[in-house]
Scaffold this active site. Structure first.
Site, PDB file in Angstrom:
ATOM      1  N   PHE A 122       0.867  -1.179   0.000  1.00 30.35           N
ATOM      2  CA  PHE A 122       0.000   0.000   0.000  1.00 30.35           C
ATOM      3  C   PHE A 122       0.900   1.224   0.000  1.00 30.35           C
ATOM      4  O   PHE A 122       1.674   1.428   0.941  1.00 30.35           O
ATOM      5  CB  PHE A 122      -0.845  -0.065   1.266  1.00 30.35           C
ATOM      6  N   GLY A 130       3.082  12.295   5.639  1.00 30.55           N
ATOM      7  CA  GLY A 130       2.843  11.155   6.521  1.00 30.55           C
ATOM      8  C   GLY A 130       1.439  11.247   7.073  1.00 30.55           C
ATOM      9  O   GLY A 130       0.464  10.865   6.417  1.00 30.55           O
ATOM     10  N   GLN A 337      10.392  -4.541  32.995  1.00 36.01           N
ATOM     11  CA  GLN A 337      10.574  -4.258  34.414  1.00 36.01           C
ATOM     12  C   GLN A 337      10.522  -5.535  35.253  1.00 36.01           C
ATOM     13  O   GLN A 337      11.348  -5.740  36.131  1.00 36.01           O
ATOM     14  CB  GLN A 337       9.484  -3.263  34.873  1.00 36.01           C
ATOM     15  N   GLY A 340      13.532  -7.528  34.950  1.00 34.74           N
ATOM     16  CA  GLY A 340      14.746  -6.885  35.458  1.00 34.74           C
ATOM     17  C   GLY A 340      15.810  -6.822  34.366  1.00 34.74           C
ATOM     18  O   GLY A 340      15.501  -6.596  33.202  1.00 34.74           O
ATOM     19  N   GLU A 364      -0.348   3.177  10.219  1.00 33.36           N
ATOM     20  CA  GLU A 364      -1.799   3.140   9.979  1.00 33.36           C
ATOM     21  C   GLU A 364      -2.507   4.161  10.876  1.00 33.36           C
ATOM     22  O   GLU A 364      -3.572   3.907  11.433  1.00 33.36           O
ATOM     23  CB  GLU A 364      -2.347   1.712  10.118  1.00 33.36           C
ATOM     24  N   SER A 367      -1.012   7.572  17.119  1.00 30.12           N
ATOM     25  CA  SER A 367      -1.969   7.724  18.219  1.00 30.12           C
ATOM     26  C   SER A 367      -2.643   9.094  18.167  1.00 30.12           C
ATOM     27  O   SER A 367      -3.842   9.223  18.434  1.00 30.12           O
ATOM     28  CB  SER A 367      -1.264   7.543  19.562  1.00 30.12           C
TER      29      SER A 367
HETATM   30  C1  LIG Z   1       7.443  -0.065   9.876  1.00 28.71           C
HETATM   31  C2  LIG Z   1       6.603   0.921   9.100  1.00 28.71           C
HETATM   32  C3  LIG Z   1       5.728   0.427   8.147  1.00 28.71           C
HETATM   33  C4  LIG Z   1       4.981   1.321   7.365  1.00 28.71           C
HETATM   34  N1  LIG Z   1       4.212   0.811   6.343  1.00 28.71           N
HETATM   35  C5  LIG Z   1       3.588   1.695   5.516  1.00 28.71           C
HETATM   36  C6  LIG Z   1       2.912   1.207   4.342  1.00 28.71           C
HETATM   37  O1  LIG Z   1       2.880  -0.013   4.079  1.00 28.71           O
HETATM   38  N2  LIG Z   1       2.324   2.112   3.528  1.00 28.71           N
HETATM   39  C7  LIG Z   1       2.354   3.441   3.787  1.00 28.71           C
HETATM   40  O2  LIG Z   1       1.808   4.182   2.999  1.00 28.71           O
HETATM   41  N3  LIG Z   1       2.983   3.932   4.879  1.00 28.71           N
HETATM   42  C8  LIG Z   1       3.614   3.090   5.735  1.00 28.71           C
HETATM   43  N4  LIG Z   1       4.295   3.590   6.826  1.00 28.71           N
HETATM   44  C9  LIG Z   1       4.289   4.990   7.095  1.00 28.71           C
HETATM   45  C10 LIG Z   1       3.460   5.352   8.331  1.00 28.71           C
HETATM   46  O3  LIG Z   1       2.101   5.171   8.094  1.00 28.71           O
HETATM   47  C11 LIG Z   1       3.794   6.794   8.721  1.00 28.71           C
HETATM   48  O4  LIG Z   1       5.123   6.769   9.203  1.00 28.71           O
HETATM   49  C12 LIG Z   1       2.849   7.364   9.745  1.00 28.71           C
HETATM   50  O5  LIG Z   1       1.592   7.563   9.197  1.00 28.71           O
HETATM   51  C13 LIG Z   1       3.344   8.668  10.326  1.00 28.71           C
HETATM   52  O6  LIG Z   1       3.759   9.548   9.355  1.00 28.71           O
HETATM   53  P1  LIG Z   1       5.174  10.256   9.471  1.00 28.71           P
HETATM   54  O7  LIG Z   1       6.174   9.186   9.715  1.00 28.71           O
HETATM   55  O8  LIG Z   1       5.376  11.114   8.308  1.00 28.71           O
HETATM   56  O9  LIG Z   1       5.092  11.125  10.775  1.00 28.71           O
HETATM   57  P2  LIG Z   1       4.510  12.591  10.878  1.00 28.71           P
HETATM   58  O10 LIG Z   1       3.202  12.667  10.219  1.00 28.71           O
HETATM   59  O11 LIG Z   1       5.562  13.537  10.442  1.00 28.71           O
HETATM   60  O12 LIG Z   1       4.294  12.713  12.419  1.00 28.71           O
HETATM   61  C14 LIG Z   1       5.300  13.135  13.369  1.00 28.71           C
HETATM   62  C15 LIG Z   1       4.612  13.372  14.703  1.00 28.71           C
HETATM   63  O13 LIG Z   1       3.679  14.439  14.595  1.00 28.71           O
HETATM   64  C16 LIG Z   1       2.415  14.045  15.026  1.00 28.71           C
HETATM   65  N5  LIG Z   1       1.383  14.760  14.280  1.00 28.71           N
HETATM   66  C17 LIG Z   1       1.245  14.855  12.934  1.00 28.71           C
HETATM   67  N6  LIG Z   1       0.160  15.575  12.645  1.00 28.71           N
HETATM   68  C18 LIG Z   1      -0.414  15.929  13.793  1.00 28.71           C
HETATM   69  C19 LIG Z   1      -1.571  16.680  14.152  1.00 28.71           C
HETATM   70  N7  LIG Z   1      -2.384  17.183  13.240  1.00 28.71           N
HETATM   71  N8  LIG Z   1      -1.851  16.860  15.469  1.00 28.71           N
HETATM   72  C20 LIG Z   1      -1.024  16.326  16.403  1.00 28.71           C
HETATM   73  N9  LIG Z   1       0.058  15.613  16.140  1.00 28.71           N
HETATM   74  C21 LIG Z   1       0.368  15.414  14.840  1.00 28.71           C
HETATM   75  C22 LIG Z   1       2.384  12.554  14.780  1.00 28.71           C
HETATM   76  O14 LIG Z   1       1.416  11.901  15.563  1.00 28.71           O
HETATM   77  C23 LIG Z   1       3.799  12.195  15.171  1.00 28.71           C
HETATM   78  O15 LIG Z   1       3.868  12.069  16.551  1.00 28.71           O
HETATM   79  C24 LIG Z   1       5.056   2.702   7.603  1.00 28.71           C
HETATM   80  C25 LIG Z   1       5.926   3.182   8.580  1.00 28.71           C
HETATM   81  C26 LIG Z   1       6.715   2.313   9.310  1.00 28.71           C
HETATM   82  C27 LIG Z   1       7.692   2.866  10.284  1.00 28.71           C
END
Ligand SMILES: Cc1cc2nc3c(=O)[nH]c(=O)nc-3n(C[C@H](O)[C@H](O)[C@H](O)COP(=O)(O)OP(=O)(O)OC[C@H]3O[C@@H](n4cnc5c(N)ncnc54)[C@H](O)[C@@H]3O)c2cc1C
Lengths: 383, 249
Positions: A122, A130, A337, A340, A364, A367
């Site tokens: 996907f 992101g 924890q 240990g 996906e 949080s």
């Molecule tokens: C192991 C792994 C597998 C993955 N597989 C896929 C895949 O198969 N296909 C795919 O398309 N993607 C995939 N991803 C990507 C993943 O979905 C994204 O990394 C994720 O959605 C977060 O996006 P980002 O890394 O750009 O973080 P960012 O969006 O840059 O977020 C950084 C921080 O800012 C916070 N933040 C962002 N916007 C807001 C807001 N409006 N309010 C408050 N906080 C906010 C976030 O919660 C986070 O804490 C994968 C990632 C990993 C690590």
């Protein structure tokens, strides 16, 4: 379709045995070699695990959501890297085709995805997009009966094994928002498409993520998912929505496994002349973990049954993903924890789980994104 | 060619069993039950024979309570074609089982009967041998390899100190050892298909057998708890302890 009780119990029992006898013994090996052995993938195919969520008429098992999460509780009882092997075929890679594909797209791909002969990935996330997926920059420009695709997708699970990508790209560069995005079902081997090296990750060794790079890739116009341009963002949000209970159930399975490990260790390890399980401070951690895992299981089953009953559960699914992924983080932390120093040492496997489960709060929908989904629904009066 | 595979429902091999407080037997309340592992190997061997085109029909038989039907369903999901449940609600001893199986063999005329070498609950290791004697058929016990060739089965047996291969004239009895094969997991599609396969219900009386137990269990107890070991300093000390304390040499 919902399974009858006897069939379901027999299937769950089979999955439980498979996990216990085949997967648990090689957890450390998979982590060290960063690969799930081909024979294990073959057995997963035979069991039908790749087809859990694909309708029966396309060769899948077509499980109800309740049955699917019950299977996920079992699959979660081992390293989540194993679940990742089937994860994209069951979830984000295939569900766009299941929900929005045209008949010929379904016929072409779903049987192969259900059997595991083909792997689907996907492609939504990009270097610059992101959580704010609607800002994605990859373009797909119509030219005759093709689209020319340019852009880079990032962190794409199973991309190095994929035969097909569900791709989100901007077909209307004038429209910078969600409405300019369309979804495509793209064969991975077309000229102009390349896959980067797997990233080094914090956990879940054996599962891989890579960049997928499109450079003037010409894809047939018939690859458009469904019949209309501009639906891609909406489609991808619905796909993610549908996968949330699945991820939540996997988190719960892992938590239950960790709790079992903790109980065993607490009964074995002695300090100050007593089993550490006799100390109330250890007991409190066990009780907290058990309570939270039970809560997750209960809310996931409730939401799954509601969905099978035809009710909309977007908000509830976000609650489940949010709670279960945070919960398993706490349970893994307590497990370290309780163990240990041993919890920090690789031989015991606990630190591996601790690292493995960290991703569940990120992908996906992080949080924070789940919180936003839940709160928005509440404020719109949907909760 | 028809293969008959008797299967027993036993306490799952992963369950840590407990003896009932009144010492009359093992506590089976809420205990997970499954197919005797050696019988699973028997089913797997039959299914492989069918996949090779040697066997054409596999009949799984279980003698036990109604719930043994689940065990038969597992066999059907692994690839058996139909089942026979001989309903008995009490324990059935090996001789009664062998007599019932003899009746089934006479009704079904299989070319091969594959049994587990023993059931992991009572560990009797008698049924296959008794059945061979009652039927007057050749038997190859503790099989680690079975090759069918025309009218014969070549059965490799695990015996003390090595392997022994015997040539049995069919129809014959084979009992399975652990290394014969690794049983498959039943896939969900096959579990679903298995629901449509027929299971006949019979009683011991249908085969003219009185299955009333002839043995009486006096008492069932847990094995004694293992005591901690000791370290010896010399070979002499070891020999001395084995001779004078353990009394084993
Ligand atoms: C192991 C792994 C597998 C993955 N597989 C896929 C895949 O198969 N296909 C795919 O398309 N993607 C995939 N991803 C990507 C993943 O979905 C994204 O990394 C994720 O959605 C977060 O996006 P980002 O890394 O750009 O973080 P960012 O969006 O840059 O977020 C950084 C921080 O800012 C916070 N933040 C962002 N916007 C807001 C807001 N409006 N309010 C408050 N906080 C906010 C976030 O919660 C986070 O804490 C994968 C990632 C990993 C690590």
């Amino acid at each position: 379709m919902a399974l009858d009780r006897e069939t379901r119990d027999q299937f769950l029992d089979t999955v439980r045995r498979f996990v216990r006898d085949k997967l648990v013994p090689i957890e450390a090996e998979v982590s060290e070699t960063d690969a799930v052995p081909e024979r294990i993938v073959g057995e997963m195919r035979q069991l039908g695990l790749f087809g859990l969520s694909i309708p029966v008429e396309y060769g899948g098992l077509g499980l109800s959501k309740e049955d699917e999460v019950l299977v996920c509780f079992e699959l979660g009882q081992t390293s989540p890297a194993f679940r990742s092997v089937i994860g994209t075929n069951v979830g984000i890679g295939s569900q766009g085709i299941v929900m929005f594909g045209r008949e010929e797209q379904k016929r072409e791909w779903l049987p192969k995805l259900a059997s595991g002969e083909a792997i689907a990935s996907f492609c939504l996330t990009e270097p610059g997009a992101g959580s704010d997926a609607a800002s994605l920059k990859t373009t797909a420009i119509r030219q005759g009966d093709s689209y020319i695709v340019n852009g880079t997708k990032r962190y794409i699970t199973n991309a190095n094994k994929a035969s097909v990508f569900t791709l989100m790209a901007r077909t209307n560069p004038e429209n910078k928002g969600a409405g300019g995005i369309s979804a495509f079902v793209v064969p991975a081997k077309l000229p102009g498409i390349s896959v980067g090296k797997p990233e080094k990750k914090m956990g879940q060794q054996g599962a891989h993520i890579c960049d997928v790079i499109f450079e003037d890739a010409r894809i047939p116009a018939s690859c458009l998912l469904g019949t209309e341009e501009g639906q891609g963002f909406r489609h991808s949000m619905q796909v993610l929505d549908r996968g949330r209970l699945h991820i939540a159930a996997v988190c719960t399975g892992v938590a239950e496994r960790l709790i079992r490990e903790c109980v065993r260790y607490a009964q074995e390890r002695t300090q100050f002349g007593s089993r550490i399980g006799d100390f109330q401070l250890i007991q409190a951690m066990l009780a907290d973990s058990r309570t939270e895992a039970f809560a997750a299981r209960a809310m996931i089953l409730e939401a799954a049954r509601a969905r099978d009953g035809g009710q909309p559960i977007s908000m509830e699914a976000a609650c489940c993903k949010y709670f279960a992924s945070e919960m398993v983080g706490r349970v893994a932390d307590r497990a370290v924890q309780i163990f240990g120093g041993a919890g920090y040492v690789a031989d015991y496997g606990i630190e591996r789980f601790y690292r493995d489960v960290r991703i569940f709060r990120l992908y996906e929908g992080t949080s924070q994104i789940q919180q936003i989904v839940i709160a928005r629904a509440l404020l719109k009066g949907e909760g | 060619m028809k293969v008959l595979v008797p299967i027993k429902r036993v306490v799952d091999y992963n369950v840590k069993i407990r003896v009932k407080p009144d010492q009359t037997g093992v506590d089976l309340a809420n205990v997970k039950m499954s197919m005797n592992p050696f019988d699973e190997i028997g089913i797997e061997e039959a299914v492989r024979l069918k996949e090779k085109g040697t066997a054409t029909e596999i009949v799984a038989v279980s003698i036990g309570p109604q719930a043994a039907q689940e065990t038969i369903r597992t066999a059907l999901a692994m690839g058996a074609d139909r089942g026979i449940l001989v309903k008995v609600d009490h324990d059935v001893e090996p001789l009664a089982v062998a007599k019932i199986l003899k009746g089934i063999a006479q009704a079904e005329n299989p070319n091969l009967i594959i049994l587990g070498k023993q059931a992991i609950d009572d560990d009797c290791n008698q049924t296959g041998q008794m059945l061979a004697a009652l039927l007057g058929w050749a038997q190859g016990t503790f099989a680690s390899k079975v090759v069918l060739e025309g009218e014969h089965a070549h059965v490799t047996r695990e015996v003390d100190g090595g392997l022994q291969t015997g040539k049995l004239k069919l129809p014959a009895i084979v009992t399975t050892d652990l290394r014969l094969n690794e049983p498959r997991y039943a896939s969900l599609p096959n579990i679903m298909k298995a629901k449509k396969k027929p299971i006949d219900e019979k009683t011991p009386a249908d085969y003219g057998v009185d299955a009333t137990p002839r043995l009486k269990t006096l008492k069932v107890t847990e094995p004694p708890k293992r005591k901690g070991g000791i370290k010896v300093k010399t070979v002499q000390e070891l020999v001395d302890k084995l001779k004078n304390e353990a009394g084993v040499i």
